[in-house]
Every structure is written in C-alpha cells, then in structure tokens.
Scaffold this active site. Structure first.
Site, mmCIF file in Angstrom:
data_model
loop_
_atom_site.group_PDB
_atom_site.id
_atom_site.type_symbol
_atom_site.label_atom_id
_atom_site.label_comp_id
_atom_site.label_asym_id
_atom_site.label_seq_id
_atom_site.Cartn_x
_atom_site.Cartn_y
_atom_site.Cartn_z
ATOM 1 N N ASP A 262 -66.288 15.611 -25.177
ATOM 2 C CA ASP A 262 -66.102 15.507 -26.756
ATOM 3 C C ASP A 262 -64.771 14.793 -27.171
ATOM 4 O OD1 ASP A 262 -68.541 16.662 -26.634
ATOM 5 O OD2 ASP A 262 -67.810 18.625 -27.167
ATOM 6 N N LYS B 240 -68.966 13.126 -31.265
ATOM 7 C CA LYS B 240 -69.778 12.907 -32.540
ATOM 8 C C LYS B 240 -68.763 12.717 -33.623
ATOM 9 C CE LYS B 240 -73.354 15.725 -30.768
ATOM 10 N NZ LYS B 240 -72.642 16.329 -29.610
ATOM 11 N N MET C 274 -66.691 25.191 -39.182
ATOM 12 C CA MET C 274 -67.052 23.996 -40.261
ATOM 13 C C MET C 274 -65.938 23.463 -40.703
ATOM 14 S SD MET C 274 -68.042 26.739 -43.345
ATOM 15 C CE MET C 274 -68.370 24.937 -44.278
#
Length: 473
Positions: A243, A265, A379
């Site tokens: 990642d 991402k 988040m």
C-alpha cells in the site's frame, strides 16, 4: 562496503597509540601498510624493524598519497589531519580521519568477526561508543560456529551453484540447509557430522517452486511493531505488493532483491479498478511460482479488503496465509496514551469506517451515539463535520472528548484533542492531514495526561491563529 585490502598499499599518517591500533587492523586485513611520521612509538618502530611495515620518517607530504588505495589520518595535530583529508579529496582517495566524522570520507566500523563472516556496525562516525556497545551485544548473540559455517559454504559455493543453477531453487536449498542439521551440528562441534548433513542436503531433489501469497499486516508505520512472522515472510518474498502508506522503514526490512510494486489507492481515484488490478497481480505472480507478499498498513482484516483478496486467491486455487498486523486504532491509541477500554469510562470499542462498497451512509449513528463506548474512525480527516453533527443529533454529548492522531507511531506523530463540538474546527486549525485516526469517547481525555510519545497534544487554543477564529472561545 567491504574493501579488499589484501596486498594493497595503505598509508597511516601518525606514529602514536591511535595509529598503532589502525595499523594492527589494516595488517589483519592483509594491507601493505606505510606509516608516515617523524617519530614512532616503540611498538610501531618494532614493526618497522621487523620489516612488517614501511616507515616514511618525515612530516606529511601529499606525494605520499600517489600510490596508495586508502589513507588514515591518526595524528593529534588537527592541522595535519585536515591537510591529509584535503590531499586525499583532491586525489579522489577514501580517507579516514580518526575521531573526525566531518573530515572523513570513509568510516571504520566496529566489527564482529566469525571467520569469513563479518558484521559491521557504523554510526557514520557520530556515535562510535554506541556502535561499540552494539558490537558487544552481538558478540554474545552470534555463535562462533558461524565462522565454520561460512567457510563450509564458501568452499562449496561452486558445487551449490552447479547443483542449483536456478536462483529460486538455490534459495530454497539454502533455506532448507540453514534451518536443518548442518548449523546445529556445527554448534555442537560435530564438523564431520555437519559435512555429512551438507552432502545429504546437496543430493536431495528440490521441490518444484509453487507460488503462494502471504497477506501481511505492516502495522501503522513504526517498523518495531511488525511481527516476527511478518519480518520472516518479508525476507522470503520474491514480490511485494504494498500500500501507499506502508512506511519506508518497514519496506527497508524486505529482502533486497524482492520486486516492490506500489498498489496504493489514491484519494479520489477509482478504488474498485485499483482493487481489480491488485487481484490480477496477485494471481499473475503466484501462478508464475513466486512467493508474493501483499503488504497492507495496519491489519489486513480490519478495513483492509483482505477478505476480498483471499476470496480471489481461493477461487484460483492459490495457496495463502495471513500474518496479522497491529491495526491503526490499537497502535495509534497506545502511542497517544489512550486506553480504548476502561472500567470507569468505556466497556466496548467500535472500529468504524466511513463508507461501504457503494458509498452512501451505512453507519448506525444511533448505536454509535450511545455513551460508555469508544469509537475509532478509520476515515482520516474527511467528514468530521458529518461525524460531529450526526452523533450530537443522535444524543452523544457535545462535550465528549476526542483525540485525532496524525501519523500515529511515526516520528512525525501529532495528537490533537478537544471536544466533539469543536472537532472539525480544531482539525482545520491545526491542518491535520492523512493518515490520521479519530478516537472519540471519554477515554480520549487520557491523551492529555498519559501521552508519552512525540510532542504533547494540541488543543484548539494552541493553533497559531486561534485568537482570530470566532469559534475558538
């Protein structure tokens, strides 16, 4: 670097005790030592008389450097040492100036020697006593039999290469050999038994390499939080799909010749397309017989899509394993001094992500608004107004403490604290950036008291322009 100094001319400038220690180390490495100094201490003079080293009986002359490979300045005269360093620099020669890291272009490390095997430790000249301390620790941990093992493998190197010309098969052979009876018998002093075990291992048929995937949790960033199993798998990997937020320090622990592929991402990107690419790469490399590591920040089964990736591997009949990691909520809370549960304040903890597969608002806000529980939001810093408004609307107190942990467990960690009512304003005032994790609940107040890592937590009033913000009061 390890220099081959065998029969190569090396200059040592200086004739005292420090120069003597350097001469002894250089002679042990096989160098032809030339010592330049007007006077020599008795031990060095005896070496000259014995014909072991050459003596230039004069003050330093740059011409001494004309035919040497390396120079060591070991005088107690700073001006002479500077002159040696400058002359070496002009000739593009490596120079070590004892106890002067700035003048040195090469450092002499502390070493642990086990025959041919050498472990070198250097602080770049800045903290030599620390390097020596680590050397002393390693001296007790590295068995003397490693020297004999290194000699055996050196002598047999060409036979091994002929027996296993393919590097993958050769690596498998070494893994079996080093985990087998050869090192054990050498530790017991059974050299003959070790040689017999080696011959048996060399004659065995290597298994056909089969691809596999290890789903590994890299933790939140601090490489010290990587598990021992995770470290071992990283050192066995042929290909590592990692990642974007996996720290450089964790990646540095991987095998040097492993292929690193970033598959992170990006914010605002097409996550489903990226995930499909990850699935394709996992299948492609595993089917090619590679040992693949899918390295994910935190834990692969906590908002890491690890389950989706295992489903793909299972559907294609690819062997896999899972190595858990320390998830961000656990690690960030610990490094911020926040206990996720507490007998007086929180009897449960919830890990919450912002969105499901199809977007929308899948969160059960009435359940999250209940008291005496801790909420950990994976988040970042997006949607903080929404979190505040929904929780307060469903009954959570506006005075509920929060701790927002940015770059948790890393050197740049920051913790921002306040109450739920001030959450978005406080984050904006301190320009909190991803990666960040929000911890909300009564236990978050502990960050102001129990913090132990990094700077003290910041409040809204600590922001540089807090006085100009109408809602800061």
């Amino acid at each position: 670097m390890f220099l081959d100094l065998q029969d190569r001319r090396v200059l040592v400038v200086g004739g005292g005790a420090v120069a003597r220690r350097k001469i002894e180390a250089l002679r042990a490495a096989g160098a032809r030592v030339v010592v330049g100094a007007p006077e020599l201490e008795p031990a060095i003079a005896q070496r000259v008389d014995d014909g072991d080293i050459e003596h230039l009986a004069a003050s330093f002359d740059p011409a001494w450097l004309d035919d040497v490979w390396l120079v060591v300045a070991a005088t107690d005269d700073a001006a002479v040492n500077r002159a040696v360093a400058a002359a070496a620099e002009s000739r593009r020669l490596w120079a070590n100036v004892v106890d002067d890291a700035e003048l040195s272009s090469v450092q002499v490390p502390s070493r642990v020697e086990r025959g041919r095997l050498q472990v070198a430790i250097s602080s770049g000249g800045g903290a030599p006593m620390l390097a020596r301390h680590l050397r002393e620790r390693l001296e007790t941990q590295l068995d003397e039999s490693l020297g004999e093992l290194a000699e055996l493998l050196t002598v047999q190197r060409e036979r091994i290469r002929r027996r296993w010309p393919d590097i993958g098969a050769r690596r498998t052979f070494f893994e079996r050999l080093l985990a087998g009876p050869v090192p054990q018998r050498l530790r017991r002093g059974d050299s003959a038994g070790a040689r017999r075990a080696f011959e048996q291992a060399l004659a065995e048929t290597a298994p056909v390499p089969t691809g596999s995937v290890a789903l590994v949790g890299a933790g939140p960033g601090d490489p010290g939080l990587l598990t021992l199993r995770g470290l071992r798998v990283l050192n066995e990997a042929d290909v590592i799909l990692h990642d974007r937020l996996v720290s450089r320090e964790v990646l540095a622990l991987a095998r040097r010749d492993a292929e690193l592929i970033e598959v992170g991402k990006k914010v605002g990107g097409n996550h489903d397309a990226t995930q499909s690419r990850i699935h394709a790469l996992l299948v492609e490399h595993a089917r090619a017989g590679k040992r693949v590591v899918r390295l994910k920040g935190g834990d692969p089964f906590v908002f890491g899509r690890g389950g989706e990736e295992l489903e793909v591997l299972h559907a294609h009949g690819i062997d896999f394993e899972v190595v858990p990691g320390i998830t961000a909520a656990v690690a960030c809370a610990a490094y911020a001094g926040v206990p996720l549960t507490h007998r007086d304040h929180a009897q449960s903890v919830r890990f919450v992500t912002a969105l499901g597969r199809d977007g929308g608002d899948p969160i059960d806000w009435p359940a999250l608004a209940q008291e005496r529980q801790t909420l950990a939001f994976y988040m970042g810093v997006s949607g903080l107004e929404r979190v505040r408004d929904r929780l307060i609307a469903h009954g959570r107190s506006a005075d509920t403490p929060f701790a927002l942990v940015e770059n948790g467990t890393r050197a740049r960690q920051r913790v921002v604290v306040g109450t739920l009512a001030q959450l978005p304003q406080t984050a904006a005032a301190h320009a909190v950036q991803a990666p960040a994790l929000l911890i909300l609940g009564e236990v978050a107040a502990s960050a102001s008291v129990l913090h132990w890592f990094g700077p003290a937590p910041l409040r809204l009033e600590d922001a540089p322009d807090a006085a100009a913000i109408p809602w800061a009061a």
